[in-house]
Design a protein around this motif. Sequence first.
Motif, PDB file in Angstrom:
ATOM      1  N   UNK A  80     128.647 100.759  99.277  1.00  0.00           N
ATOM      2  CA  UNK A  80     128.595 101.849  99.513  1.00  0.00           C
ATOM      3  C   UNK A  80     129.915 102.701 100.141  1.00  0.00           C
ATOM      4  N   UNK A  81     131.322 103.187 100.144  1.00  0.00           N
ATOM      5  CA  UNK A  81     131.768 103.177 101.418  1.00  0.00           C
ATOM      6  C   UNK A  81     130.960 104.502 102.333  1.00  0.00           C
ATOM      7  N   UNK A  82     131.595 104.013 103.966  1.00  0.00           N
ATOM      8  CA  UNK A  82     130.660 104.170 105.116  1.00  0.00           C
ATOM      9  C   UNK A  82     131.257 105.598 105.390  1.00  0.00           C
ATOM     10  N   UNK A  83     130.174 106.380 105.740  1.00  0.00           N
ATOM     11  CA  UNK A  83     131.185 107.522 106.593  1.00  0.00           C
ATOM     12  C   UNK A  83     132.361 106.885 107.495  1.00  0.00           C
ATOM     13  N   UNK A 260     126.140 104.811 106.948  1.00  0.00           N
ATOM     14  CA  UNK A 260     125.997 104.872 106.498  1.00  0.00           C
ATOM     15  C   UNK A 260     127.027 105.616 105.494  1.00  0.00           C
ATOM     16  N   UNK A 261     125.960 105.599 103.702  1.00  0.00           N
ATOM     17  CA  UNK A 261     127.316 105.854 103.072  1.00  0.00           C
ATOM     18  C   UNK A 261     127.670 107.602 103.159  1.00  0.00           C
ATOM     19  N   UNK A 350     119.231 109.224 103.013  1.00  0.00           N
ATOM     20  CA  UNK A 350     119.859 107.312 103.263  1.00  0.00           C
ATOM     21  C   UNK A 350     119.621 107.098 103.872  1.00  0.00           C
ATOM     22  N   UNK A 351     120.185 105.028 103.934  1.00  0.00           N
ATOM     23  CA  UNK A 351     119.855 104.347 104.848  1.00  0.00           C
ATOM     24  C   UNK A 351     121.159 103.739 105.530  1.00  0.00           C
ATOM     25  N   UNK A 352     121.830 102.315 105.686  1.00  0.00           N
ATOM     26  CA  UNK A 352     123.013 101.749 106.101  1.00  0.00           C
ATOM     27  C   UNK A 352     123.388 101.482 104.880  1.00  0.00           C
ATOM     28  N   UNK A 432     126.055 111.768  96.511  1.00  0.00           N
ATOM     29  CA  UNK A 432     126.120 111.317  95.632  1.00  0.00           C
ATOM     30  C   UNK A 432     127.368 110.443  95.819  1.00  0.00           C
ATOM     31  N   UNK A 433     127.480 109.329  96.142  1.00  0.00           N
ATOM     32  CA  UNK A 433     129.017 109.239  97.090  1.00  0.00           C
ATOM     33  C   UNK A 433     129.557 107.346  96.187  1.00  0.00           C
TER      34      UNK A 433
END
Length: 451
Positions: A80-83, A260-261, A350-352, A432-433
């Motif tokens: 997923x796109x991360x922070x 994280x996402x 969430x997780x990484x 939601x990401x």
Amino acid sequence: MRKFFSLIAVISVLASCGRSDQGQLVGAQGKKWHPEKPLGMTLIPGGAFIMGKSDDDIAGLNNAPPKTVTVRSFYMDETEITNAEYRQFVNWVKDSVTRMKLAIFAEEIGETPGTGGIGEFAFADSEEADMTPYEQYMYNNYYSLGDYEGRKINKDVDLIWDTRDYPDEYYAEVMDTLYIPIEEAYNGQRSFDVNHLKFRYTWMDVSSAARAEPGKRADFIETEEIQIYPDTTVWIKDFNYSYNEPMHNDYFWHDAYSDYPVVGVSWKQARAFAQWRTLYHNSYRKSKGEHNVNSYRLPTEAEWEYAARGGLESATYPWGGPYTKNDRGCFMANFKPLRGDYAADQALYTVEAKSYEPNDYGLYNMAGNVAEWVFSSYDPASYEYSSSMNPSVNDESNMKKVVRGGSWKDVAYFLQVSSRDYEYADSARSYIGFRTVQDYLGTDLTLNQTR
């Protein structure tokens, strides 16, 4: 008259001399194209699969009947796109907005490069002596008329963020407008006003244009301006009578959560991110004289499910199934197990993004962690009427957009690769990401060739 035609014939013969094609049909030659796997993506080979519920529809929604469909090859983000990745987008927009406002103010007060102060941040095409013929034409016909659209901002000089180093009062005046008012600051911190962080882009509605009567191209070009900063308040608004202030305060910007996402991003913001990623990548390639790459975009619902299955036929989860634990008794994803024991899967929120085992396509967290936006609009009956070749149902007037994969706060049913859910396109949630895809260009590649 005969002399005239003879002259044309001689010119034609002379023009053909020295050509390497020896007068043969060899086709127009362009730049060589070499498929390049984008960083952080994996290639999903095209193929056919049974989309929808292969087992009983426990929830009784009847919105995903089994259907054989075929999708073409595409690249997909492994995570997923991360922070951190989304912050790159935010920082780019922040930089561009600041430079544009400085350049406009410099133009209005007549400051140009070389004069010091705010003049060093004037538009890069402010000096007529340094303009190319094209830039001179654009300046005479557009820019000098007060239209700033298309002006080249100066990126060769570093922005100054420390108030102690502001070069003059004009620079300070512009920067003051970009930060929240002094009366809204607290604890000695004055932050950048995220309401200024807007990304503007245009896109063409090719589908509508192809089906319409011949008309003006401009009729099908849409302009979007999106405020792109994530809604960090979702950690508060999504849960009543729950203490989540630390997530609101730190989750997006703190380096502890970089991998994280990203959450709190609407469908419209996710789509804007994909447009920016295309612009950013192609801007670099243009500087190197290379071909543009295909656009980054959100996956269609069919592409997402096909990728989530990882090549496994009729599987319940990305790892196969039908269980959420492996043979050692460990949970295979981040979700809400055991009637709400969030910690049972070793994660509260969430997780990484690169956690748990990837599926057979090398994709992480296609089930759980955060649910993911896809391009498609939600219609319970869409499987009945959509094409079996690259099915894509997106109605611009339908604000319900499909989300897939389930999240850290969902029960196992929503983690199933065939489960469908939706949220409104302008809504943002703490669960939601998204991830992006890119069409594959090159020799046709299918799943059967890779086995």
